[in-house]
Design an enzyme around this catalytic site. Structure first.
Site, PDB file in Angstrom:
ATOM      1  N   CYS A   1       0.875  -1.253  -0.174  1.00 22.78           N
ATOM      2  CA  CYS A   1      -0.073   0.060   0.014  1.00 22.78           C
ATOM      3  C   CYS A   1       1.029   1.261   0.072  1.00 22.78           C
ATOM      4  O   CYS A   1       1.331   1.437  -0.861  1.00 22.78           O
ATOM      5  CB  CYS A   1      -1.111  -0.004   1.100  1.00 22.78           C
TER       6      CYS A   1
ATOM      7  N   HIS B   1      -3.410  -5.733   1.264  1.00 23.55           N
ATOM      8  CA  HIS B   1      -2.826  -5.931   2.437  1.00 23.55           C
ATOM      9  C   HIS B   1      -2.628  -7.458   2.767  1.00 23.55           C
ATOM     10  O   HIS B   1      -3.633  -7.946   3.531  1.00 23.55           O
ATOM     11  CB  HIS B   1      -3.443  -5.261   3.564  1.00 23.55           C
TER      12      HIS B   1
ATOM     13  N   GLU C   1      -0.707  -8.880   4.909  1.00 23.82           N
ATOM     14  CA  GLU C   1      -0.433  -9.029   6.521  1.00 23.82           C
ATOM     15  C   GLU C   1      -1.765  -9.168   7.154  1.00 23.82           C
ATOM     16  O   GLU C   1      -1.564  -9.350   8.463  1.00 23.82           O
ATOM     17  CB  GLU C   1       0.372  -7.949   6.711  1.00 23.82           C
TER      18      GLU C   1
END
Length: 231
Positions: free
Chosen positions: A85, A194, A196
Protein backbone atom coordinates in the site's frame (compact mmCIF):
# COMPACT_ATOMS: atom_id res chain seq x y z
CA UNK A 1 15.98 -15.27 8.49
CA UNK A 2 15.74 -11.62 9.54
CA UNK A 3 13.11 -9.49 7.82
CA UNK A 4 13.18 -5.78 8.55
CA UNK A 5 9.97 -3.75 8.72
CA UNK A 6 10.47 -0.01 8.33
CA UNK A 7 8.43 2.37 10.47
CA UNK A 8 7.90 5.89 9.17
CA UNK A 9 6.04 8.66 11.03
CA UNK A 10 2.45 7.83 10.10
CA UNK A 11 2.96 4.11 9.48
CA UNK A 12 0.11 2.09 10.94
CA UNK A 13 0.56 -1.49 9.73
CA UNK A 14 4.13 -2.17 10.83
CA UNK A 15 3.03 -4.34 13.77
CA UNK A 16 0.78 -6.41 11.52
CA UNK A 17 3.64 -6.89 9.05
CA UNK A 18 5.97 -7.90 11.88
CA UNK A 19 3.46 -10.47 13.11
CA UNK A 20 3.04 -11.84 9.58
CA UNK A 21 6.82 -12.26 9.38
CA UNK A 22 6.90 -14.04 12.74
CA UNK A 23 4.06 -16.38 11.81
CA UNK A 24 5.89 -17.28 8.61
CA UNK A 25 8.86 -18.51 10.63
CA UNK A 26 11.27 -15.60 10.25
CA UNK A 27 12.46 -13.02 12.76
CA UNK A 28 10.92 -9.56 12.44
CA UNK A 29 13.35 -6.67 12.93
CA UNK A 30 12.00 -3.16 13.51
CA UNK A 31 13.72 -0.48 11.41
CA UNK A 32 13.26 3.26 11.95
CA UNK A 33 12.96 5.79 9.12
CA UNK A 34 15.97 7.68 10.45
CA UNK A 35 18.27 4.65 10.61
CA UNK A 36 21.43 4.67 8.54
CA UNK A 37 21.71 0.88 8.65
CA UNK A 38 19.47 -2.08 7.80
CA UNK A 39 20.79 -4.02 10.81
CA UNK A 40 21.93 -7.02 8.76
CA UNK A 41 18.43 -8.03 7.67
CA UNK A 42 17.88 -10.42 4.77
CA UNK A 43 14.77 -8.70 3.38
CA UNK A 44 12.78 -5.50 3.94
CA UNK A 45 9.08 -4.65 4.11
CA UNK A 46 7.73 -1.12 3.70
CA UNK A 47 4.35 -1.29 5.44
CA UNK A 48 1.07 0.50 4.87
CA UNK A 49 -0.01 3.74 6.47
CA UNK A 50 0.35 7.44 5.79
CA UNK A 51 4.09 8.14 5.91
CA UNK A 52 4.77 11.74 6.92
CA UNK A 53 1.02 12.38 6.80
CA UNK A 54 0.91 11.84 3.01
CA UNK A 55 1.87 15.48 2.51
CA UNK A 56 2.86 16.41 -1.05
CA UNK A 57 2.18 13.00 -2.65
CA UNK A 58 1.86 9.64 -0.91
CA UNK A 59 5.38 8.36 -0.32
CA UNK A 60 7.05 11.48 -1.75
CA UNK A 61 8.65 12.52 1.55
CA UNK A 62 9.40 8.98 2.71
CA UNK A 63 11.52 8.55 -0.39
CA UNK A 64 14.09 10.88 1.20
CA UNK A 65 14.17 9.17 4.62
CA UNK A 66 17.73 8.16 5.58
CA UNK A 67 16.82 4.48 5.71
CA UNK A 68 15.57 4.56 2.13
CA UNK A 69 19.05 5.22 0.79
CA UNK A 70 20.05 1.87 2.30
CA UNK A 71 16.87 0.17 1.08
CA UNK A 72 17.42 1.38 -2.49
CA UNK A 73 21.03 0.23 -2.48
CA UNK A 74 20.08 -3.17 -1.02
CA UNK A 75 17.22 -3.62 -3.51
CA UNK A 76 19.50 -2.80 -6.42
CA UNK A 77 21.89 -5.40 -5.02
CA UNK A 78 19.20 -8.08 -5.05
CA UNK A 79 17.73 -7.95 -1.53
CA UNK A 80 14.00 -8.82 -1.47
CA UNK A 81 11.89 -5.72 -0.76
CA UNK A 82 8.09 -5.68 -0.44
CA UNK A 83 6.09 -2.45 -0.41
CA UNK A 84 2.50 -2.79 0.81
CA UNK A 85 0.00 0.00 0.00
CA UNK A 86 1.87 3.13 1.16
CA UNK A 87 5.02 1.04 0.78
CA UNK A 88 4.11 0.48 -2.88
CA UNK A 89 3.76 4.23 -3.27
CA UNK A 90 7.19 4.73 -1.67
CA UNK A 91 8.77 2.19 -4.05
CA UNK A 92 7.38 4.09 -7.03
CA UNK A 93 8.53 7.45 -5.64
CA UNK A 94 11.98 5.92 -5.07
CA UNK A 95 12.06 4.71 -8.71
CA UNK A 96 12.52 1.10 -7.65
CA UNK A 97 9.27 0.45 -9.50
CA UNK A 98 7.77 2.34 -12.46
CA UNK A 99 4.51 4.25 -12.50
CA UNK A 100 2.59 5.96 -9.71
CA UNK A 101 -0.43 5.56 -7.45
CA UNK A 102 -3.13 8.24 -7.70
CA UNK A 103 -6.46 9.07 -6.08
CA UNK A 104 -9.10 6.35 -6.48
CA UNK A 105 -11.22 6.97 -9.55
CA UNK A 106 -14.40 7.19 -7.43
CA UNK A 107 -12.70 9.71 -5.09
CA UNK A 108 -13.51 7.69 -1.96
CA UNK A 109 -11.44 5.69 0.50
CA UNK A 110 -12.20 2.00 0.09
CA UNK A 111 -11.91 -0.82 2.62
CA UNK A 112 -13.00 -4.34 1.70
CA UNK A 113 -11.84 -7.90 1.18
CA UNK A 114 -10.55 -8.03 -2.38
CA UNK A 115 -10.12 -10.91 -4.80
CA UNK A 116 -6.86 -11.03 -6.73
CA UNK A 117 -5.36 -13.27 -9.38
CA UNK A 118 -1.67 -14.02 -8.92
CA UNK A 119 -0.17 -13.40 -12.35
CA UNK A 120 3.52 -13.92 -11.55
CA UNK A 121 4.38 -16.71 -9.13
CA UNK A 122 8.14 -16.57 -9.61
CA UNK A 123 9.09 -13.44 -7.64
CA UNK A 124 10.80 -13.46 -4.27
CA UNK A 125 7.45 -12.64 -2.67
CA UNK A 126 5.02 -14.83 -4.66
CA UNK A 127 6.70 -18.19 -5.25
CA UNK A 128 4.44 -19.92 -2.70
CA UNK A 129 1.49 -19.37 -5.05
CA UNK A 130 0.63 -20.84 -8.43
CA UNK A 131 0.25 -18.64 -11.49
CA UNK A 132 -3.45 -17.99 -12.00
CA UNK A 133 -4.30 -18.71 -8.37
CA UNK A 134 -7.15 -16.61 -6.96
CA UNK A 135 -6.70 -15.25 -3.46
CA UNK A 136 -8.62 -12.89 -1.17
CA UNK A 137 -6.89 -10.32 1.01
CA UNK A 138 -8.01 -6.98 2.50
CA UNK A 139 -7.72 -3.74 0.56
CA UNK A 140 -7.82 -0.27 2.14
CA UNK A 141 -6.71 2.86 0.31
CA UNK A 142 -7.68 6.28 -0.91
CA UNK A 143 -4.91 6.63 -3.48
CA UNK A 144 -4.57 3.16 -4.91
CA UNK A 145 -5.08 3.73 -8.62
CA UNK A 146 -2.01 2.45 -10.45
CA UNK A 147 -1.08 4.49 -13.53
CA UNK A 148 1.84 4.52 -15.95
CA UNK A 149 2.57 5.46 -19.53
CA UNK A 150 1.17 3.13 -22.17
CA UNK A 151 4.68 1.99 -23.11
CA UNK A 152 5.45 1.12 -19.47
CA UNK A 153 2.21 -0.83 -19.12
CA UNK A 154 2.96 -2.73 -22.32
CA UNK A 155 6.45 -3.57 -21.07
CA UNK A 156 5.13 -4.76 -17.69
CA UNK A 157 2.69 -7.04 -19.49
CA UNK A 158 5.21 -8.32 -22.03
CA UNK A 159 7.84 -9.14 -19.41
CA UNK A 160 5.48 -10.77 -16.91
CA UNK A 161 6.00 -8.07 -14.31
CA UNK A 162 2.34 -7.72 -13.33
CA UNK A 163 2.35 -9.65 -10.05
CA UNK A 164 -1.33 -9.51 -9.18
CA UNK A 165 -4.49 -8.25 -10.82
CA UNK A 166 -7.87 -7.32 -9.38
CA UNK A 167 -10.71 -9.66 -10.25
CA UNK A 168 -14.40 -9.41 -9.49
CA UNK A 169 -14.37 -5.66 -10.10
CA UNK A 170 -11.72 -2.96 -10.16
CA UNK A 171 -11.84 -1.19 -6.77
CA UNK A 172 -9.86 1.96 -7.51
CA UNK A 173 -9.50 2.51 -11.24
CA UNK A 174 -6.02 1.00 -11.58
CA UNK A 175 -5.05 0.71 -15.23
CA UNK A 176 -5.38 -2.84 -16.57
CA UNK A 177 -6.68 -3.92 -13.13
CA UNK A 178 -3.12 -3.94 -11.79
CA UNK A 179 -2.87 -4.61 -8.05
CA UNK A 180 0.87 -5.25 -7.85
CA UNK A 181 4.02 -5.24 -9.95
CA UNK A 182 7.66 -6.32 -9.71
CA UNK A 183 11.00 -5.13 -11.01
CA UNK A 184 12.88 -7.00 -13.74
CA UNK A 185 14.88 -9.04 -11.24
CA UNK A 186 11.80 -10.11 -9.28
CA UNK A 187 13.18 -9.15 -5.87
CA UNK A 188 11.19 -5.90 -5.48
CA UNK A 189 7.39 -6.14 -5.34
CA UNK A 190 4.79 -3.45 -4.76
CA UNK A 191 1.26 -4.51 -3.79
CA UNK A 192 -1.69 -2.28 -3.03
CA UNK A 193 -3.82 -4.78 -1.00
CA UNK A 194 -2.65 -5.93 2.46
CA UNK A 195 -1.51 -9.57 2.74
CA UNK A 196 -0.44 -9.04 6.35
CA UNK A 197 -4.12 -8.82 7.31
CA UNK A 198 -4.79 -12.34 6.02
CA UNK A 199 -2.24 -14.55 7.75
CA UNK A 200 -4.01 -15.82 10.86
CA UNK A 201 -7.25 -17.76 11.11
CA UNK A 202 -9.81 -15.80 13.12
CA UNK A 203 -8.55 -12.45 11.92
CA UNK A 204 -8.61 -12.69 8.12
CA UNK A 205 -11.28 -12.44 5.43
CA UNK A 206 -14.19 -14.86 5.29
CA UNK A 207 -13.40 -18.02 3.37
CA UNK A 208 -14.99 -21.33 2.43
CA UNK A 209 -13.84 -22.62 5.83
CA UNK A 210 -15.87 -20.04 7.73
CA UNK A 211 -15.98 -16.47 8.94
CA UNK A 212 -12.63 -14.68 9.29
CA UNK A 213 -10.66 -17.84 8.46
CA UNK A 214 -8.89 -16.60 5.32
CA UNK A 215 -5.09 -16.79 5.35
CA UNK A 216 -4.41 -16.20 1.65
CA UNK A 217 -1.87 -13.49 2.43
CA UNK A 218 0.47 -15.90 4.18
CA UNK A 219 2.15 -16.90 0.92
CA UNK A 220 3.82 -13.53 0.46
CA UNK A 221 5.78 -14.02 3.66
CA UNK A 222 6.59 -17.72 3.27
CA UNK A 223 7.70 -16.99 -0.31
CA UNK A 224 10.52 -14.70 0.76
CA UNK A 225 11.83 -17.31 3.20
CA UNK A 226 11.85 -19.89 0.38
CA UNK A 227 13.68 -17.40 -1.83
CA UNK A 228 16.32 -16.66 0.79
CA UNK A 229 16.86 -20.33 1.61
CA UNK A 230 17.35 -21.17 -2.06
CA UNK A 231 20.15 -18.65 -2.51
Amino acid sequence: MRVGVVQFPGSLDERDAQRAVTLSGARAVSLWHGDDSLSDVDAVILPGGFSYGDYLRCGAIARFAPVMEKVVDAANGGMPVLGICNGFQILCESHLLPGALIRNSHQHFICRDQKLVVENASTAWTNSYAAGEEITIPLKNGEGGYVAQQSVLDELEATGRVVARYTGGNPNGSLRDIAGITNERGNVVGLMPHPEHAVEAGFGPDSASGMRTGIDGQGFFTSVIRSLLSQ
